[in-house]
Design a protein around this motif. Structure first.
Motif, short mmCIF file in Angstrom:
data_model
loop_
_atom_site.label_atom_id
_atom_site.label_comp_id
_atom_site.label_asym_id
_atom_site.label_seq_id
_atom_site.Cartn_x
_atom_site.Cartn_y
_atom_site.Cartn_z
N VAL A 195 -11.49 9.56 -2.10
CA VAL A 195 -10.19 9.62 -1.43
C VAL A 195 -9.33 10.66 -2.12
CG1 VAL A 195 -8.23 8.26 -0.61
CG2 VAL A 195 -10.40 7.13 -1.09
N LEU A 196 -8.57 11.41 -1.35
CA LEU A 196 -7.67 12.40 -1.93
C LEU A 196 -6.49 11.73 -2.63
CD1 LEU A 196 -7.52 14.85 1.09
CD2 LEU A 196 -8.70 15.27 -1.06
N ALA A 197 -6.04 12.32 -3.72
CA ALA A 197 -4.90 11.76 -4.46
C ALA A 197 -3.66 11.67 -3.57
CB ALA A 197 -4.61 12.62 -5.69
N ARG A 198 -3.55 12.58 -2.63
CA ARG A 198 -2.40 12.58 -1.72
C ARG A 198 -2.30 11.26 -0.93
NH1 ARG A 198 -2.03 16.24 3.69
NH2 ARG A 198 -0.16 15.33 4.56
N THR A 199 -3.44 10.61 -0.72
CA THR A 199 -3.45 9.34 0.01
C THR A 199 -2.57 8.31 -0.69
OG1 THR A 199 -5.68 9.78 0.84
CG2 THR A 199 -4.94 7.50 0.89
N VAL A 200 -2.60 8.29 -2.02
CA VAL A 200 -1.76 7.36 -2.78
C VAL A 200 -0.29 7.64 -2.49
CG1 VAL A 200 -1.05 6.62 -5.09
CG2 VAL A 200 -3.47 7.04 -4.60
N ASP A 201 0.11 8.90 -2.53
CA ASP A 201 1.51 9.26 -2.28
C ASP A 201 1.97 8.80 -0.90
OD1 ASP A 201 1.43 10.53 -4.75
OD2 ASP A 201 0.90 12.46 -3.88
N VAL A 202 1.10 8.99 0.09
CA VAL A 202 1.44 8.59 1.46
C VAL A 202 1.65 7.08 1.52
CG1 VAL A 202 0.57 8.40 3.83
CG2 VAL A 202 0.27 10.54 2.56
N HIS A 203 0.75 6.32 0.89
CA HIS A 203 0.86 4.86 0.93
C HIS A 203 2.10 4.36 0.16
CE1 HIS A 203 -3.09 4.97 2.71
NE2 HIS A 203 -3.11 3.65 2.81
N ILE A 204 2.40 4.98 -0.98
CA ILE A 204 3.60 4.61 -1.74
C ILE A 204 4.85 4.84 -0.89
CG2 ILE A 204 5.09 5.27 -3.67
CD1 ILE A 204 2.81 3.64 -4.69
N ARG A 205 4.88 5.98 -0.22
CA ARG A 205 6.05 6.29 0.63
C ARG A 205 6.22 5.24 1.73
NH1 ARG A 205 6.04 8.71 5.35
NH2 ARG A 205 4.03 9.74 5.04
N LYS A 206 5.12 4.83 2.34
CA LYS A 206 5.19 3.86 3.43
C LYS A 206 5.59 2.48 2.91
CE LYS A 206 2.26 6.10 6.83
NZ LYS A 206 3.29 6.04 7.87
N VAL A 207 5.10 2.10 1.72
CA VAL A 207 5.50 0.82 1.14
C VAL A 207 7.00 0.81 0.87
CG1 VAL A 207 5.31 -0.66 -0.90
CG2 VAL A 207 3.25 0.28 0.15
N ARG A 208 7.51 1.91 0.31
CA ARG A 208 8.95 2.00 0.04
C ARG A 208 9.77 1.90 1.31
NH1 ARG A 208 8.39 7.02 -4.24
NH2 ARG A 208 8.43 5.79 -6.18
N GLU A 209 9.28 2.51 2.40
CA GLU A 209 10.01 2.45 3.66
C GLU A 209 10.17 1.01 4.14
OE1 GLU A 209 7.75 4.89 6.30
OE2 GLU A 209 8.54 6.78 5.50
N LYS A 210 9.18 0.16 3.81
CA LYS A 210 9.16 -1.20 4.34
C LYS A 210 9.83 -2.22 3.44
CE LYS A 210 5.15 0.03 6.98
NZ LYS A 210 3.71 0.22 6.96
#
Length: 227
Positions: A195-210
């Protein structure tokens, strides 16, 4: 003969040769198999068949695999199923999109059946280890429940896609500990999944949004932690 129910696998691909190959090999290993040749049919089959594992092509007629995965994750009975994407595409955006909608693994064609069986087994081994953990984390104003995959925030129930939930659960279970992207990838997606490291950043951003911005801190140049 074992009374243990068979693991159910849904194979979704518009190439019938691939469907037949995977169905043959899976059934030979003792899995119960259902199939679909497009995304729209796959959602209908998933709702009735209730698979434990879904092997899902990305490029399909009528509806692509990413949208199909998103819809399957919205079905309560299938939201915890393992989803492994099968694709001939290697573009970064395809991989990010796949994990963004809750994929557990991502395999590039041509598919080697023995390697696929190994990846499926690895997912179940990792899940078995997770089930031995404490299922509920209470921290700050959150109650994070692994049994129901729900978050209680001051009495309001929130639901997150599978990988977003597991990422939050892992960080909250280890408060004030900083984890690099590579460490989070290994703990959430597993060492066997690329998995690309960028995937972590995307998921962190989405968790913060929620759940809000005040829980997960970015440690510049290092990674993330739950305060």
């Amino acid at each position: 003969m074992s009374d243990k129910p068979k693991i159910k696998v849904l194979v979704v691909d518009d190439e019938q040769d691939i469907v037949d190959l995977l169905k043959y090999n899976l059934e030979k290993e003792g899995y119960e198999v259902a199939t679909a040749n497009d995304g729209i049919k796959a959602v209908k089959v998933a709702a009735k068949f209730i698979p434990d594992v879904i092997l899902l092509d990305i490029m399909m007629p009528h509806q692509d695999g990413v949208e199909t995965c998103r819809q399957i994750r919205e079905i309560p009975e299938t939201k915890k199923a393992f989803v492994i994407f099968l694709t001939a595409r290697s573009e970064e955006y395809s991989e990010v999109a796949a994990f963004d909608v809750g994929a557990d693994d991502y395999i590039t064609k041509p598919i080697k059946p023995r390697a696929l069986m190994s990846r499926i087994s690895a997912l179940f081994r990792r899940e078995s280890k997770k089930e031995q953990e404490n299922v509920q984390v209470r921290i700050k104003d959150l109650i994070i429940d692994k049994t129901s995959y729900t978050i209680d925030k001051n009495g309001k129930i929130l639901t997150l896609p599978k990988k977003e939930f597991e990422l939050l659960y892992f960080l909250a279970k280890n408060p004030n500990m900083v984890f690099s992207r590579d460490e989070l990838l290994q703990n959430i997606w597993g060492a066997d999944v690329f998995v690309l490291a960028r995937t972590v950043d995307v998921h962190i951003r989405k968790v913060r949004e929620k759940i809000g911005e005040d829980y997960i801190t970015t440690v510049k140049g290092v990674g993330y932690k739950f305060d």
